[in-house]
Write an enzyme that holds these catalytic residues in place. Structure first.
Site, PDB file in Angstrom:
ATOM      1  N   HIS A 199       0.825  -1.211   0.000  1.00  0.00           N
ATOM      2  CA  HIS A 199       0.000   0.000   0.000  1.00  0.00           C
ATOM      3  C   HIS A 199       0.855   1.255   0.000  1.00  0.00           C
ATOM      4  CE1 HIS A 199       0.898   0.630   4.242  1.00  0.00           C
ATOM      5  NE2 HIS A 199       0.494  -0.607   4.502  1.00  0.00           N
TER       6      HIS A 199
ATOM      7  N   CYS B 148       2.748  -4.919   6.732  1.00  0.00           N
ATOM      8  CA  CYS B 148       2.522  -4.690   5.303  1.00  0.00           C
ATOM      9  C   CYS B 148       3.801  -4.204   4.626  1.00  0.00           C
ATOM     10  CB  CYS B 148       1.408  -3.667   5.111  1.00  0.00           C
ATOM     11  SG  CYS B 148      -0.200  -4.211   5.723  1.00  0.00           S
TER      12      CYS B 148
END
Length: 195
Positions: free
Chosen positions: A148, A170
């Protein structure tokens, strides 16, 4: 493309916003000024991005090098510097909340254009082996691992996000980089995450 994810599967936790806020203190440009400038330049949501002419057939993440490479037929299409989970150097993700980034072979299995970070591509962690290891340890494996951009409203940080590993497991990149990755990585693309 698969169905849109539920709210629980959308992205990051509040920790990301706290780290971004701490980094923003060092910048002369305030969040308010950035928000006003961004609203003039990009009113509403970002436009849908068409797939690139050359799409990746593998995403390679090398945790120790803090590098993400898009490959096509074994040749690099693009390379990006990345931030990882705050405990990424402690090994592969073992359970929910450990702030580690997984290691292994997965797939990009869905995407979220409305995530709490600027676009996100979901990684198919946990697989059956990950879930079994966590269960044997009496823990939940965790999930919701994404590639992301920066948290919404914090895109002005740009490459400053590389000063620390700030995600909950992440793979973080700048917003511009995320737009490029989004356009070159279709759902179903394999991703290999190495130590």
């Amino acid at each position: 493309m698969t169905a849109a994810p539920s709210a629980a599967r959308r992205g990051l936790t509040g920790r990301t916003a706290l780290v971004a806020a701490a980094l923003a203190v060092a910048l002369p440009l305030t969040a308010v000024a950035y928000t006003k400038a961004a609203a003039r330049l990009w009113p509403g949501t970002p436009p849908a991005m068409a797939p690139a002419d050359r799409q990746a057939d593998l995403v390679l993440v090398e945790k120790s090098a803090r590098r993400l490479t898009l490959l096509r037929e074994g040749q690099p299409l693009a390379e990006y510097r990345i931030s990882l989970g705050a405990a990424a150097d402690a090994g592969p993700k073992a359970q929910e909340g450990d702030e580690r980034t997984p290691e292994g072979r997965y797939r990009i299995d869905w995407r979220n254009p409305s995530s709490v970070a600027h676009l996100s591509l979901h990684i198919s962690y946990p697989d059956a082996a990950d879930a079994a290891r966590a269960e044997a340890a009496g823990a939940a494996p965790g999930g919701n691992i994404m590639i992301h951009g920066l948290p919404n409203g914090w895109g002005f940080l740009g490459n400053l996000h590389l000063l620390a590993d700030w995600t909950d497991g992440c793979i973080g990149v700048t917003n511009a980089e995320m737009q490029a990755i989004w356009s070159q990585v279709p759902d179903g693309t394999p991703i290999e995450i190495r130590a």
